[in-house]
Design a protein around this motif. Structure first.
Motif, PDB file in Angstrom:
ATOM      1  N   VAL A 169       0.828  -1.197   0.000  1.00 39.90           N
ATOM      2  CA  VAL A 169       0.000   0.000   0.000  1.00 39.90           C
ATOM      3  C   VAL A 169       0.865   1.251   0.000  1.00 39.90           C
ATOM      4  N   GLN A 170       2.014   1.135   0.685  1.00 43.67           N
ATOM      5  CA  GLN A 170       2.802   2.354   0.858  1.00 43.67           C
ATOM      6  C   GLN A 170       3.877   2.434  -0.191  1.00 43.67           C
ATOM      7  N   LYS A 171       3.465   2.411  -1.444  1.00 46.02           N
ATOM      8  CA  LYS A 171       4.437   2.448  -2.524  1.00 46.02           C
ATOM      9  C   LYS A 171       5.236   3.741  -2.484  1.00 46.02           C
ATOM     10  N   ASN A 172       4.518   4.856  -2.392  1.00 51.84           N
ATOM     11  CA  ASN A 172       5.193   6.144  -2.464  1.00 51.84           C
ATOM     12  C   ASN A 172       6.049   6.416  -1.237  1.00 51.84           C
ATOM     13  N   ASP A 173       5.552   5.952  -0.095  1.00 53.67           N
ATOM     14  CA  ASP A 173       6.281   6.192   1.147  1.00 53.67           C
ATOM     15  C   ASP A 173       7.678   5.610   1.084  1.00 53.67           C
ATOM     16  N   GLY A 322       7.859   4.628   9.496  1.00 50.16           N
ATOM     17  CA  GLY A 322       7.779   3.482   8.617  1.00 50.16           C
ATOM     18  C   GLY A 322       6.925   3.750   7.401  1.00 50.16           C
ATOM     19  N   SER A 323       5.873   4.514   7.591  1.00 50.02           N
ATOM     20  CA  SER A 323       5.039   4.893   6.460  1.00 50.02           C
ATOM     21  C   SER A 323       4.125   6.019   6.926  1.00 50.02           C
ATOM     22  N   SER A 328       0.249   8.468  10.723  1.00 50.64           N
ATOM     23  CA  SER A 328      -1.060   9.043  10.993  1.00 50.64           C
ATOM     24  C   SER A 328      -1.775   8.294  12.098  1.00 50.64           C
ATOM     25  N   LYS A 329      -1.323   7.081  12.389  1.00 55.70           N
ATOM     26  CA  LYS A 329      -1.955   6.346  13.482  1.00 55.70           C
ATOM     27  C   LYS A 329      -1.375   6.738  14.836  1.00 55.70           C
ATOM     28  N   TYR A 330      -0.225   7.365  14.813  1.00 54.55           N
ATOM     29  CA  TYR A 330       0.399   7.736  16.072  1.00 54.55           C
ATOM     30  C   TYR A 330      -0.354   8.866  16.757  1.00 54.55           C
TER      31      TYR A 330
END
Lengths: 503, 275
Positions: A169-173, A322-323, A328-330
């Motif tokens: 999912v985190q290709k760009n990251d 990490g991504s 955003s979950k932090y």
């Protein structure tokens, strides 16, 4: 609680449906004898009976089904299998099917109204029976040969895991994380190499270091000048072009070359020095282009966060988390000390003071705050970063509107600490940002949705009001069309709540 | 308790490269020259000890000629008496500084349940360095279900698994065992090295679904990952209680000193029935 009638067993080879012939007792379930019976194939074989077995026909089908089961979705293949093998339920008595996963149970119930589902969570008997099936399925399904299940598991495991790794999912990251790490290394490398160039070329032309202090310019000059004996008044323009058209500086270089106390250098040596200087210049140029790449990438992936604290710090935050999704979950408190884990855990262990900031220290805001307010502004900034990262991550097509608003809020807060000017209320700041975002959307939509012609004669006063109404209308419409808008709105609410509590 | 999202990276650099030299390149010539070293079976089946200049833990290489992570290999010639055919057996050195299971074995665990022919559910497989040794131990008749969440290390795990057909790589969160239930059969032992605050719960969830009655549970606990403020002993005790609540009867607990700091290995047996 109804006793379970049928059991669904999903495996790597296919779906199997078993009928429960001999009902187990709920109360004595944990007794040793009952548990032992589950282990014994002879006894367990009498408790259940195979009624249907649907093996996957191809590897692709298997993978597809496994993916669906993993997500708790009922595949068409499973549906047809269930239709085929379960008796039609009568009105009075529903059929109870034992399933492992409650999401899958939900999707089965949704499409078969006559079926009740029990899972391992809701009934321990079902859990035990399903364990028994997993244990004995290889033998109970007579069609299977020894080792079939193992082979299927191996193939499917590889296919499933490969697909997982491939679909990230985190290709760009990832590109951001790699870019910022490369940038850090490049900075270090360019610096050490530049020092080496200065050292090396300094033997030949020691005065140049005094005149040009910037590493990159120095390397470029070293490359351009080469042997200092060749430097004449004619090359003034060429030199000036390298030092930002500073005529005096260029003249100083030429003068220094004339009276230099450096050693003469042979052509072969000079060649090597030049080759190295060339590499350093190229490396520095590459660093610039990489930085530009990072800036562009951040503008796509996390525009709000980048606007708020700058591309580099934003990229570092993402890299550390990490991504972007992780970031955003932090909670904001975590964002605040991200990068200062060592200090934090030392403080926790020794019951000392926890650090005030981690990575976000490198944003300009904290440096600008007074010593007393550094912790406060750090906390405030971390709150805003957290919000910005959430907007970036969860909005479909993020722009910098919120980032700008948040940045302004931080500026105002800094101002408040310094001079006491009251900052804009959070509610107002966010509303105007929201309106700006909605305004953008409105412009896009007018030709498509606003088919109803507005009468031009309307008074100006009422038009204002109407504008607001239509905005609200849009808002509603948009939230229906794509959940994205809704998410932003929710966030806004959340935000204002958070603000009011933290202020 | 500390915030879960902050990980103590201060003194944990992962398994890699803490004490041991990478790839075991340091000891020049100690292990090479198979003639000098004698390989004896360890107390635990499937594990061997190479006696040379210094003793080393080794496992029989399932895919001879290949090192998984740059570890040393020892070849031993075993002449089978009757005819003069000399067959070679290759062993791989198992570094206790890199593998917690190896540290546990060296520390003297009584029972590790992992033996030839066993089915092992390995939670927290990472890049598959330890998994490769476990695969060596269980041999071609056993199976290792290696669960790892991280995509990055999962890539290496899959690569390792392509050379060892008894390893089934599963890239999925061990917190949600139902997501990979189709890929796992009933197992004899669960080995968990997940280093998560809710580790005991993760182990319990997996045990209830996949572990045979009477099967073994081997858990490596890193005190810092669960609670970095409490004393390690207290953390271990708490984890053992949690395991007990998951119907895992603890058999023994072992500290992993001197290989790892503040780590413990807990071995238990899954007892589903209550009497």
């Amino acid at each position: 609680m109804a006793a379970v009638d049928y059991l669904l067993h999903e495996s790597a080879v296919g779906y199997a449906i078993f009928q429960v012939v001999h009902q187990a007792d709920t109360i004595g379930n944990r007794l040793k004898e009952v548990q032992d019976a589950g282990q014994d194939l002879a006894k367990f074989g009498k408790m259940v009976k195979v009624v249907g077995f649907a093996p996957y026909r191809t590897a692709a089908e298997a993978l597809e089904n496994v993916n669906l089961v993993s997500e708790g979705v009922m595949s068409d293949y499973l549906r047809s299998e269930l239709e085929l093998n379960l008796p039609k339920p009568s009105k009075k008595k529903k059929i109870v099917l034992g399933v492992s996963d409650k999401t899958l149970a939900g999707s089965i119930k949704a499409s078969f109204p006559g079926i009740e589902c029990e899972t391992g969570d809701t009934s321990e008997v079902v859990g035990d029976l399903l364990r028994g099936l997993r244990f004995h399925a290889g033998k109970l399904l007579v069609k299977l040969q020894e080792g079939d299940v193992d082979r299927a598991q191996l193939g499917l495991g590889h296919a499933y895991s490969r697909a997982k790794v491939k679909f990230s999912v985190q290709k760009n990251d990832n590109h951001i994380i790699q870019a910022i790490a490369t940038l850090d290394h490049l900075d270090k490398a360019v610096n050490t190499f530049s020092m080496r160039v200065r050292e090396w070329y300094g033997w030949h032309f020691p005065e140049l270091v005094r005149i040009v202090s910037d590493n990159h310019t120095y390397a470029k000059l070293a490359l351009a000048i080469g042997d200092k004996q060749t430097l004449t008044q004619d090359s003034l323009h060429d030199i000036a072009a390298l030092v930002n058209d500073d005529g005096d500086l260029a003249q100083a270089v030429i003068d220094a070359a004339r009276v230099s106390m450096g050693q003469a250098i042979s052509d072969a040596d000079m060649e090597n020095v030049s080759a190295f200087a060339n590499r350093v210049v190229k490396l520095a140029e590459y660093r610039k282009s990489l930085y530009q790449y990072l800036v562009d990438k951040m503008a796509i992936v996390a525009p709000n966060l980048a606007t708020l604290i700058g591309e580099v710090v934003a990229a570092r935050l993402i890299s550390h988390a990490g991504s972007l999704t992780n970031l955003s979950k932090y909670p904001a408190s975590t964002v605040q000390i991200l990068g200062a884990e060592k200090a934090l855990f030392r403080a926790l262990k020794t019951k000392g003071n926890t650090p005030k900031y981690g990575l976000i220290y490198h944003s300009s805001f904290i440096g600008r705050a007074g010593a007393k307010n550094k912790g406060r502004i750090s906390r405030f900034l971390a709150n805003k970063c957290s919000i910005a990262s959430r907007i970036d991550n969860f909005s479909e097509d993020p722009n910098t509107k919120f980032g700008e608003a948040l940045r302004k809020q931080v500026e105002e807060r800094l101002d408040f600490y310094a001079t006491g000017t009251a900052p804009t209320k959070n509610e107002d700041a966010m509303r105007s940002a929201m309106d700006a975002v909605l305004g953008d959307i409105q412009i896009d939509d007018i030709p498509m949705t606003d088919a109803a012609p507005q009468s031009e004669k309307k008074e100006k006063k009422s038009k204002d009001k109407k504008d607001k109404d239509s905005k609200k209308d849009k808002k509603r419409r948009h939230s229906e069309v794509n959940g994205d808008e809704e998410a932003v709105e929710k966030k806004k609410k959340k935000k204002s709540k958070k603000e009011s509590s933290s202020d | 308790m500390t915030d879960r999202s902050v990980r103590d990276k201060g003194d944990s650099r992962g398994g890699r490269g803490r004490g041991a030299p990478r790839g075991g390149g340091g000891r020049g010539g100690g292990a090479k020259g198979g003639a000098k070293t004698i390989v004896e079976p360890h107390r635990h089946a499937g594990i061997f000890v190479a006696r040379g200049k210094e003793d080393m833990l080794v496992t029989k290489n399932l895919s001879p000629g290949v090192s998984v992570y740059g570890e040393k290999r020892i070849s031993v010639e075993n002449s089978s008496g009757a005819d003069d055919t000399v067959s070679k057996t290759e062993y791989r050195v198992w570094n206790p500084f890199r593998s917690k299971l190896a540290a546990g074995v060296l520390g003297g665990l009584d029972e590790i349940f992992i033996k030839p022919g066993a089915k092992v559910l390995y939670l927290g497989a990472a890049s598959g360095t330890s998994v490769s040794h476990v695969a060596d131990i269980v041999g071609p008749t056993g199976t290792v279900f290696a669960v790892e969440f991280s995509h990055r290390s999962g890539r290496d795990l899959i690569n390792m698994a392509t050379h060892r057909t008894n390893v089934i790589p599963i890239i999925e969160d061990a917190r949600h065992p139902l997501k990979y239930r189709m890929l796992v059969s009933m197992v004899d032992v669960i080995f968990a090295d997940v280093a998560q605050p809710d580790q005991a719960r993760i182990v319990g969830l997996n045990a209830h679904l996949f572990l045979k009655v009477g099967g073994g549970v081997v858990v490596s606990i890193k005190a810092n990952c669960i609670d970095s403020t409490a004393a390690p002993e207290a953390v271990f005790a708490r984890e053992v209680t949690k395991l007990r609540e998951e119907r895992i009867k603890p058999l023994e607990q072992l500290t992993l000193e001197p290989f790892e700091r503040d780590h413990a290995m807990v071995v238990g047996r899954y007892v589903r029935s209550t009497t």
